[in-house]
Design an enzyme around this catalytic site. Structure first.
Site, PDB file in Angstrom:
ATOM      1  CG  ASP A  22       5.046  -3.388  -9.635  1.00 41.89           C
ATOM      2  OD1 ASP A  22       4.455  -3.757  -8.603  1.00 41.89           O
ATOM      3  OD2 ASP A  22       5.582  -2.273  -9.743  1.00 41.89           O
ATOM      4  NE  ARG A  39      12.642   3.841  -6.116  1.00 38.27           N
ATOM      5  CZ  ARG A  39      11.791   2.840  -6.328  1.00 38.27           C
ATOM      6  NH1 ARG A  39      12.224   1.592  -6.293  1.00 38.27           N
ATOM      7  NH2 ARG A  39      10.518   3.076  -6.577  1.00 38.27           N
ATOM      8  CG  ASP A  76       1.990  -0.483  -9.064  1.00 40.14           C
ATOM      9  OD1 ASP A  76       1.578  -1.378  -8.302  1.00 40.14           O
ATOM     10  OD2 ASP A  76       3.175  -0.110  -9.101  1.00 40.14           O
ATOM     11  CD  GLU A  77       1.807  -5.425  -7.645  1.00 42.65           C
ATOM     12  OE1 GLU A  77       1.642  -6.645  -7.436  1.00 42.65           O
ATOM     13  OE2 GLU A  77       2.063  -4.593  -6.768  1.00 42.65           O
TER      14      GLU A  77
HETATM   15  N1  DCP Z   1       1.996   3.155  -2.404  1.00 41.22           N
HETATM   16  C1  DCP Z   1       1.704   3.896  -1.273  1.00 41.22           C
HETATM   17  N2  DCP Z   1       2.140   3.490  -0.040  1.00 41.22           N
HETATM   18  C2  DCP Z   1       2.833   2.341   0.099  1.00 41.22           C
HETATM   19  C3  DCP Z   1       3.118   1.555  -1.019  1.00 41.22           C
HETATM   20  C4  DCP Z   1       2.699   2.001  -2.279  1.00 41.22           C
HETATM   21  O1  DCP Z   1       1.033   4.924  -1.407  1.00 41.22           O
HETATM   22  N3  DCP Z   1       3.263   1.956   1.314  1.00 41.22           N
HETATM   23  C5  DCP Z   1       1.566   3.646  -3.735  1.00 41.22           C
HETATM   24  C6  DCP Z   1       2.619   4.553  -4.338  1.00 41.22           C
HETATM   25  C7  DCP Z   1       3.321   3.706  -5.358  1.00 41.22           C
HETATM   26  C8  DCP Z   1       2.238   2.741  -5.777  1.00 41.22           C
HETATM   27  O2  DCP Z   1       1.396   2.571  -4.636  1.00 41.22           O
HETATM   28  O3  DCP Z   1       3.805   4.472  -6.452  1.00 41.22           O
HETATM   29  C9  DCP Z   1       2.783   1.405  -6.214  1.00 41.22           C
HETATM   30  O4  DCP Z   1       3.495   0.809  -5.147  1.00 41.22           O
HETATM   31  P1  DCP Z   1       4.775  -0.067  -5.377  1.00 41.22           P
HETATM   32  O5  DCP Z   1       5.048  -0.806  -4.133  1.00 41.22           O
HETATM   33  O6  DCP Z   1       4.604  -0.873  -6.626  1.00 41.22           O
HETATM   34  O7  DCP Z   1       5.987   0.967  -5.527  1.00 41.22           O
HETATM   35  P2  DCP Z   1       6.377   1.928  -6.726  1.00 41.22           P
HETATM   36  O8  DCP Z   1       5.584   1.637  -7.948  1.00 41.22           O
HETATM   37  O9  DCP Z   1       6.339   3.328  -6.242  1.00 41.22           O
HETATM   38  O10 DCP Z   1       7.906   1.588  -6.950  1.00 41.22           O
HETATM   39  P3  DCP Z   1       8.537   0.290  -7.667  1.00 41.22           P
HETATM   40  O11 DCP Z   1       9.202   0.817  -8.904  1.00 41.22           O
HETATM   41  O12 DCP Z   1       9.525  -0.235  -6.698  1.00 41.22           O
HETATM   42  O13 DCP Z   1       7.445  -0.683  -7.973  1.00 41.22           O
HETATM   43 CA    CA Z   2       5.299  -0.475  -8.738  1.00 36.05          CA
HETATM   44 CA    CA Z   3       3.121  -2.655  -6.951  1.00 34.72          CA
END
Ligand code: DCP
Ligand code: CA
Ligand code: CA
Length: 554
Positions: free
Chosen positions: A19, A61, A121-122
């Site tokens: 991820d 964060r 992203d996974e």
């Molecule tokens: N995303 C979004 N709205 C959400 C969840 C996610 O638009 N409610 C989008 C933005 C994130 C991407 O999807 O960058 C991937 O989601 P993740 O939940 O994997 O979160 P991040 O990659 O941002 O952070 P982490 O490092 O915790 O995985």
């Molecule tokens: Ca992510």
């Molecule tokens: Ca993710």
């Protein structure tokens, strides 16, 4: 749908879940390197209170900035934060740049084993064969094994905060007396570390990973240590790990089933399930789900990594929170038109680049009725066979909306308001080679609409089937982490554009390149339908070849 247990493999497997860290932020940081190492967040296009945050960098964060915040709140807790607007097109978020970035990563990860793109992203990887090969050729305990990134792994069996952590990890990875399964996992850890380094070198993105004997466990730990770290789950640590894991943390237990376990059986953690026999669980939840729960409590899961680099479905959605709610047909129509336009572009692109055809169009909406506390009733999702062509999709989506509204609203004269809309194209098939089957697949197996595709002047009867959707898995559209109540405008796991280039350039998976004869058939089709010039050639912009998709546009 209730979860069902799959038969488990006889041989131990090595599965990884990767991820990307604060993904949209990393994409923006690559576009603008001045943002690197800075507190940064990506905000959704929105003029209210500084927009909604959808991705937050790890630097931000630390200040307490969270995804649930608005831009203004984020500035309060972190005055130095950089807020980057998500790209916008057709008055909504345009996620293509992120989808393409995700595709770059998929292209790298798919080189080492079976690869499943699970969201934007996974990725899941089945590294069993690669790990076995490594174990035969250069086992981790061989003297020259010193791979730095792998020694930074978090191993669930080992304490994570002791002084000589890396020495301990190295010792664990290299144990000559380890059992076969642990040795395979150690190889998996080395392979994933290598892949993560490669991803970083080639894309500049960091990611985190979980490495375990099955998908469920790999996914559960991939986010345990973030950013840019990996976590390994040896069999010996599974029981302790699950003992304290709240049931709600499991993907399939986040909803009603998880609530029922808590409320009806007093089960708070996955470990608490161990107090029930398989028969008891089957009594409560049926044979299939009972068995699934029993196995889950023990960390068993037979679910396989799918061989799929492309998304299962394409979805476009938008939310209309608070005062933005849509209250009449014309505003719904104008938004549905935009969503359908984007959806149409994406499926056209999928058709021309990947020779894939989507068969089902689904409309999801969220609605509330004024002056009624009847919040229990949901706006029903509706599906119909998908007809190619922007105009047709728009027309069909509107009919699906009307049909849903009819069920939701009935004949009572309540005022309604729509707080979210989305359209999804699913049941995506690879076009098999050969004329007949192509036509068959594009119009859907049981319909008689081949002339409809050929003849642009006729408007075939739409016979939407207006039953509630049972087939469509919402997870195909939303990311697993996507909160239904969030400010999200759109979240899906679609692919794109760069995927075409990547796949064509870097050695396509067989199924993507073997379609033969398609070109000429589609040329033939094009002659019966005048070319459309008024629209920008989306397919041409992103793929090197002219796609057959052109010819199905209305
Ligand atoms: N995303 C979004 N709205 C959400 C969840 C996610 O638009 N409610 C989008 C933005 C994130 C991407 O999807 O960058 C991937 O989601 P993740 O939940 O994997 O979160 P991040 O990659 O941002 O952070 P982490 O490092 O915790 O995985
Ligand atoms: Ca992510
Ligand atoms: Ca993710």
């Amino acid at each position: 749908a209730m979860p069902v247990a799959r038969p488990e493999p006889q041989e131990p497997r090595v599965i990884a879940h990767l991820d990307l860290d604060c993904f949209y932020v990393q994409v923006e940081q690559r576009r603008n390197p001045a943002l690197r190492g800075q507190p940064t967040a990506v905000v959704q296009y929105n003029d209210w209170k500084g927009g909604g945050l959808i991705a937050v960098s790890y630097e931000a964060r630390k200040f307490g900035v969270k995804r649930s915040m608005r831009g203004d709140e984020a500035k309060n807790v972190c005055p130095g934060i950089n807020l980057v607007q998500v790209p916008v097109s057709r008055d909504k978020a345009d996620l293509n740049v992120y989808r393409n970035a995700g595709s770059e990563v998929v292209a790298i990860l798919s080189t080492k084993g079976k690869c499943e793109r699970a969201s934007i992203d996974e990725v899941y990887l089945d590294l069993t064969d690669a790990a076995k090969e490594m174990l035969l050729e250069s086992p981790p305990e061989s003297s020259e094994f010193t791979f730095e990134e792998a020694t930074k792994s978090n191993i669930l069996d080992l304490p994570s905060d002791v002084g000589d952590r890396e020495e301990n990890v190295k010792a664990w990875l290299c144990r000559a007396d380890a059992n076969y399964q642990d040795k395979l996992l150690a190889c998996g850890a080395v392979l994933v570390a290598q892949l993560r380094v490669k991803v970083l070198e080639e894309t500049q993105f960091t990611c985190s990973a979980g490495i375990a004997h099955n998908k469920m466990l790999a996914k559960l730990v991939s986010g345990m240590h973030k950013p840019a770290q990996q976590t390994v789950v040896p069999s010996s640590s599974v029981q302790d790990f699950l003992a304290s894991l709240p049931v709600k943390k499991m993907k399939q237990l986040g909803g009603k089933l998880g609530s029922s376990l808590q409320d009806d059986l007093g089960v708070k953690t996955v470990g608490d399930l161990l107090g029930f026999t398989e028969e008891k669980l089957q009594e409560y939840y049926g044979v299939n789900t009972g068995t699934w729960l029993w196995k889950t409590a023990r960390g068993f899961s037979g679910e396989e990594v799918e061989d799929r680099l492309l998304p299962k479905s394409h979805g476009c959605g938008k939310t209309f929170p608070g005062p933005k709610a849509l209250k009449n047909h014309s505003s719904v129509k104008s938004w549905l038109d935009k969503l359908c336009e984007e959806l149409s572009e994406r499926i056209q692109s999928d058709l021309s680049c990947n020779k894939r055809v989507a068969q089902t169009l689904t409309l999801h909406a969220r609605a509330s009725k004024e002056n009624e506390c009847n919040s229990m009733k949901k706006f029903p999702s509706k599906s119909c066979p998908l007809r190619y062509g922007t105009g047709k999709i728009q027309e069909d989506a509107m009919k699906l909306f009307e049909s849903g509204l009819h069920d939701f609203w009935g004949s009572r004269s309540a005022r309604w308001s729509i707080t979210s809309l989305s359209v999804t194209a699913s049941k995506i098939f690879d076009i098999p080679s050969g004329t007949n089957s192509i036509l068959k697949y594009i119009k859907g197996p049981s319909s008689n609409a081949s002339t409809a595709i050929l003849d642009s002047s006729s408007t075939p009867e739409l016979t939407p089937f207006v039953g509630n959707v049972t087939q469509l898995n919402i997870a195909d559209f939303h990311e697993e982490q996507c909160e239904p109540s969030s400010i999200k405008e759109e979240c899906d796991n679609s692919i794109s554009a760069t995927q075409c280039r990547l796949i064509e350039g870097k050695g396509a998976p067989k199924k993507l390149s073997k379609v033969q004869g398609t070109g000429s058939i589609l040329k033939f089709l094009s002659q019966s339908q005048p070319a459309q010039h008024e629209k920008r050639n989306f397919d041409g912009l992103i793929c090197s070849h002219q796609g057959p998709g052109e010819f199905f546009r209305s």
